[in-house]
Write an enzyme that holds these catalytic residues in place. Structure first.
Site, PDB file in Angstrom:
ATOM      1  N   ARG A   1      -4.830 -10.129  -1.891  1.00 49.52           N
ATOM      2  CA  ARG A   1      -3.296 -10.000  -2.148  1.00 49.52           C
ATOM      3  C   ARG A   1      -2.755  -9.199  -0.767  1.00 49.52           C
ATOM      4  O   ARG A   1      -1.436  -9.510  -0.692  1.00 49.52           O
ATOM      5  CB  ARG A   1      -3.077  -8.255  -2.910  1.00 49.52           C
ATOM      6  CG  ARG A   1      -4.064  -7.198  -3.049  1.00 49.52           C
ATOM      7  CD  ARG A   1      -3.765  -6.078  -4.308  1.00 49.52           C
ATOM      8  NE  ARG A   1      -2.733  -5.641  -4.042  1.00 49.52           N
ATOM      9  CZ  ARG A   1      -2.096  -4.831  -4.456  1.00 49.52           C
ATOM     10  NH1 ARG A   1      -3.182  -4.050  -5.543  1.00 49.52           N
ATOM     11  NH2 ARG A   1      -0.746  -4.046  -5.066  1.00 49.52           N
TER      12      ARG A   1
ATOM     13  N   GLU B   1      -6.621  -3.955 -14.448  1.00 54.16           N
ATOM     14  CA  GLU B   1      -7.275  -4.961 -13.270  1.00 54.16           C
ATOM     15  C   GLU B   1      -8.306  -5.670 -13.026  1.00 54.16           C
ATOM     16  O   GLU B   1      -8.317  -6.176 -11.738  1.00 54.16           O
ATOM     17  CB  GLU B   1      -6.735  -3.442 -12.280  1.00 54.16           C
ATOM     18  CG  GLU B   1      -7.837  -2.456 -12.327  1.00 54.16           C
ATOM     19  CD  GLU B   1      -7.459  -0.879 -11.231  1.00 54.16           C
ATOM     20  OE1 GLU B   1      -6.173  -1.540 -10.571  1.00 54.16           O
ATOM     21  OE2 GLU B   1      -7.920  -0.464 -11.256  1.00 54.16           O
TER      22      GLU B   1
ATOM     23  N   HIS C   1       4.247  -3.953   0.986  1.00 54.17           N
ATOM     24  CA  HIS C   1       5.241  -2.863   1.132  1.00 54.17           C
ATOM     25  C   HIS C   1       6.953  -3.090   0.899  1.00 54.17           C
ATOM     26  O   HIS C   1       7.661  -3.005   0.955  1.00 54.17           O
ATOM     27  CB  HIS C   1       4.609  -2.105   2.031  1.00 54.17           C
ATOM     28  CG  HIS C   1       4.225  -0.803   1.916  1.00 54.17           C
ATOM     29  ND1 HIS C   1       2.884  -0.792   1.821  1.00 54.17           N
ATOM     30  CD2 HIS C   1       4.472   0.191   1.120  1.00 54.17           C
ATOM     31  CE1 HIS C   1       2.056   0.304   1.494  1.00 54.17           C
ATOM     32  NE2 HIS C   1       3.368   1.296   0.674  1.00 54.17           N
TER      33      HIS C   1
ATOM     34  N   ARG D   1      -1.775   7.956 -12.347  1.00 53.21           N
ATOM     35  CA  ARG D   1      -3.605   7.211 -12.079  1.00 53.21           C
ATOM     36  C   ARG D   1      -4.303   8.758 -11.077  1.00 53.21           C
ATOM     37  O   ARG D   1      -3.931   8.987 -10.347  1.00 53.21           O
ATOM     38  CB  ARG D   1      -3.118   6.266 -10.675  1.00 53.21           C
ATOM     39  CG  ARG D   1      -4.630   4.761 -10.920  1.00 53.21           C
ATOM     40  CD  ARG D   1      -3.862   4.241 -10.279  1.00 53.21           C
ATOM     41  NE  ARG D   1      -3.676   3.984  -9.177  1.00 53.21           N
ATOM     42  CZ  ARG D   1      -2.780   3.413  -7.871  1.00 53.21           C
ATOM     43  NH1 ARG D   1      -3.004   2.184  -8.492  1.00 53.21           N
ATOM     44  NH2 ARG D   1      -2.921   2.958  -6.498  1.00 53.21           N
TER      45      ARG D   1
ATOM     46  N   CYS E   1       2.221  -2.215 -14.963  1.00 46.37           N
ATOM     47  CA  CYS E   1       2.587  -1.123 -14.034  1.00 46.37           C
ATOM     48  C   CYS E   1       2.565  -1.947 -13.333  1.00 46.37           C
ATOM     49  O   CYS E   1       2.530  -1.706 -11.372  1.00 46.37           O
ATOM     50  CB  CYS E   1       1.561   0.773 -14.071  1.00 46.37           C
ATOM     51  SG  CYS E   1       0.427   0.654 -13.334  1.00 46.37           S
TER      52      CYS E   1
ATOM     53  N   ASN F   1      -1.497  -6.141 -10.252  1.00 43.68           N
ATOM     54  CA  ASN F   1      -1.399  -6.740  -8.493  1.00 43.68           C
ATOM     55  C   ASN F   1      -2.725  -7.241  -9.009  1.00 43.68           C
ATOM     56  O   ASN F   1      -3.709  -8.164  -7.684  1.00 43.68           O
ATOM     57  CB  ASN F   1      -0.985  -5.365  -7.726  1.00 43.68           C
ATOM     58  CG  ASN F   1       1.044  -5.435  -8.401  1.00 43.68           C
ATOM     59  OD1 ASN F   1       0.961  -6.188  -8.394  1.00 43.68           O
ATOM     60  ND2 ASN F   1       0.887  -4.158  -7.311  1.00 43.68           N
ATOM     61  N   ASP F   2      -3.808  -5.830  -9.344  1.00 45.51           N
ATOM     62  CA  ASP F   2      -5.240  -6.087  -8.435  1.00 45.51           C
ATOM     63  C   ASP F   2      -5.743  -7.129  -9.286  1.00 45.51           C
ATOM     64  O   ASP F   2      -6.874  -7.693  -9.067  1.00 45.51           O
ATOM     65  CB  ASP F   2      -5.243  -5.069  -8.621  1.00 45.51           C
ATOM     66  CG  ASP F   2      -5.925  -4.192  -7.150  1.00 45.51           C
ATOM     67  OD1 ASP F   2      -6.233  -5.316  -6.637  1.00 45.51           O
ATOM     68  OD2 ASP F   2      -6.029  -3.346  -7.089  1.00 45.51           O
TER      69      ASP F   2
ATOM     70  N   ARG G   1       0.963   7.171  -8.404  1.00 40.12           N
ATOM     71  CA  ARG G   1       0.030   7.378  -7.831  1.00 40.12           C
ATOM     72  C   ARG G   1      -0.318   8.581  -7.038  1.00 40.12           C
ATOM     73  O   ARG G   1       0.890   8.969  -6.032  1.00 40.12           O
ATOM     74  CB  ARG G   1       0.638   5.914  -6.739  1.00 40.12           C
ATOM     75  CG  ARG G   1       1.080   4.687  -6.901  1.00 40.12           C
ATOM     76  CD  ARG G   1       0.913   3.584  -6.177  1.00 40.12           C
ATOM     77  NE  ARG G   1       1.410   2.517  -6.541  1.00 40.12           N
ATOM     78  CZ  ARG G   1       2.806   2.288  -6.466  1.00 40.12           C
ATOM     79  NH1 ARG G   1       3.940   2.849  -6.727  1.00 40.12           N
ATOM     80  NH2 ARG G   1       3.226   0.583  -7.087  1.00 40.12           N
TER      81      ARG G   1
END
Length: 558
Positions: A446, A412, A185, A323, A483, A435-436, A287
């Site tokens: 992660r 992902e 974050h 999403r 994304c 990311n995933d 999100r």
């Protein structure tokens, strides 16, 4: 000659110089804290402390519109009745209030980490709430960033999202942390706020307060006692960067006119209002988890629709990709508890949870359809954690039944990328959650900052998986976007465009640099850069090879 230069991981571009201001570490419960003489009174003290923490966070949110969504979300954690109940249980077992809070937070943190995804990312929030509550019951100042009176480089072991979001942008010129990672974050928020940031800097907390440091958030370098030559070089670079980025605007495209849409990632209404006013082509990732985190029952269709209208309105006719709920099957969603799982991060989360409880997805899609009808927005809906063509078809049928025009899937899971020609044939588009995707491809959590190198989106293996997904998109004629945070790296954006990615969604502050990078390269040059990156032996080799082959005009300013 400049002093000692140390290397971490650059996560938010830009350069800055200023004195070190160390964030005090949280106070820990005293070893000799006695067992409570009155368990009921001790429980009431804990409840009061959590209420005070929530109230303080709400007050900060009211005074800071930019940080309000994160501060309010953290306040919700402080108000979670389950957290207070867990602490009360430990009081009953003989622990003092401070130790009881610490034990309850540890229990919840383990649950959040097991859930993975969005919930794992909230562990730092949870620990921040615990630290604040412990300080409250002990009667000592809450942990956090001290008052700043001038330009400062904030240094900490790590920063909670609420701490990062509440930073005074007028005084904080850079952030340096010892922990954290590329998708933490701190990294994401720093990028959104346009603050240069370096994480994973060994020994950061040992830097003497007041020491002047120069921070390069692109290279991940922190130089102690920089000389005038370095400072002048950084100043000139900042000026070149500002001038270059101001010279491009409008839709994203390569030098020869190949379109690559530039979109924003958002997480709530305030994000939408801010991004909607900027030069972006819409939203590539909205999100929606914030709607559910603190709810004890499934929000009604109208409650959800009211929020969605506020998110959609700032974008007019621009696309907004939503999403659907990305959550797991455990305590944080009281109304969607599927029972214990050995490893919920690899269990019934995302679309799998919605298949087990269709009312979750059906109410969300109905609310989105209402909001789309009322606003006339271009709404496109995608599902997280899709692994098979059967799952994609199930989701597409649900979206169509709700009357929404376009369905998509998050890619992902490596299985979805490798079989994208079948998965994408069932829907209208795909979006790579890098990311995933990196996490699952490299078998590296992660949330573990120490594994940052494995999670580097420049890993050639991850790029190979992205290429496989894009090949399926080409075969089926379905657009594939990105994304994940990798979309905001100007050099990696060139590689992604070369691999066949049609849109890039990122923190709005990163859009200008990506637009500039694309404008300097033809599509064929992007394809050549993609080949160069995939041919590399390591992530570091891939990054350096692409930088060396990219336009000198780009490397001169970034």
């Amino acid at each position: 000659m400049s002093g000692d230069t140390r290397h971490g991981v650059g996560v938010s571009p830009g350069t800055a110089v200023g004195p070190v201001v160390q964030v005090a570490p949280p106070v820990r419960p005293p070893d000799d804290e006695p067992a409570p003489a009155d368990a009921e009174a001790a429980t009431a003290q804990i409840q009061a402390a959590l209420a005070t923490v929530a109230g303080d966070l709400d007050a900060q949110a009211a005074a800071n519109a930019h940080a309000a969504p994160i501060l309010k979300a953290t306040a919700m954690i402080a108000r979670d009745k389950g957290l207070a109940k867990a602490a009360a249980k430990h009081v009953g077992a003989g622990l003092g209030p401070a130790h009881a809070i610490e034990a309850a937070v540890a229990e919840y943190a383990a649950q959040f980490e097991a859930l993975g995804g969005y919930f794992a990312e909230r562990v730092t929030d949870l620990k921040d709430v615990g630290d604040r509550a412990i300080a409250e019951v002990l009667g000592v100042p809450a942990p956090g960033v001290p008052s700043l009176s001038g330009p400062s480089v904030v240094v900490a072991h790590d920063l909670a999202p609420a701490q990062t979001a509440a930073l005074d942008r007028a005084h904080v010129v850079a952030i340096v942390t010892e922990a954290g990672g590329r998708t933490s974050h701190t990294a994401i928020l720093a990028a959104q706020m346009g603050i240069p940031a370096v994480v994973q800097l060994h020994g950061a907390t040992s830097l003497e307060p007041g020491t002047t440091v120069a921070v390069d958030g692109e290279a991940g370098e922190v130089t102690l006692d920089p000389d005038m030559a370095l400072l002048e070089a950084q100043r000139e670079r900042r000026e070149r960067r500002a001038a270059a980025l101001a010279g491009v605007s409008g839709p994203g495209a390569t030098r020869d006119g190949h379109a690559v849409a530039l979109l924003a990632n958002i997480g709530g209404v305030d994000d939408a209002v801010a991004a909607g006013a900027q030069d972006v082509e819409g939203v590539g990732l909205f999100r929606t988890e914030f709607l559910y985190l603190s709810a004890t029952a499934l929000p009604s269709v109208e409650e959800q629709a009211d929020v969605y209208r506020k998110v959609l309105e700032p974008f007019g006719s621009r696309r907004v990709v939503v999403r659907t709920l990305d959550a797991g099957a455990d305590k944080p969603l009281a109304f969607a508890n599927l029972g214990e799982e050995e490893n919920p991060a690899l269990g019934r989360r995302g679309l799998r949870l919605c298949q087990a409880k269709p009312e979750l997805i059906d109410s969300q899609l109905a609310a989105l359809a209402l909001a789309a009808r009322d606003t006339g927005a271009d709404v496109r809906v995608m599902a997280p954690m899709v692994a098979t063509a059967e799952e994609a078809a199930w989701f597409a049928s649900r979206v169509a039944a709700a009357g929404l025009p376009k369905s998509g899937v998050m890619i992902e899971v490596p299985a979805a990328a490798l079989r994208s020609r079948h998965v994408l044939a069932e829907v209208d588009f795909g979006s790579l959650g890098t990311n995933d995707l990196a996490q699952y491809t490299m078998a590296a959590d992660r949330m573990e900052g120490e594994l940052s190198d494995l999670l580097d989106p420049w890993q050639p293996a991850v790029l190979d998986v992205v290429a496989a997904a894009c090949a399926g998109g080409s075969e089926t004629g379905r657009p594939v976007g990105v994304c994940g945070e990798s979309a905001g790296d100007p050099f990696l954006a060139l590689v992604l465009a070369g691999l066949g990615v049609s849109s890039l969604s990122m923190a709005p502050k990163k859009v200008a640099a990506v637009r500039f990078a694309l404008s300097l390269h033809s599509l064929e040059e992007c394809r050549a850069l993609a080949d160069t990156a995939r041919a590399a032996r390591s992530a570091a080799d891939a990054r350096e090879a692409v930088r060396a082959a990219a336009s000198p005009e780009l490397t001169a300013v970034l």
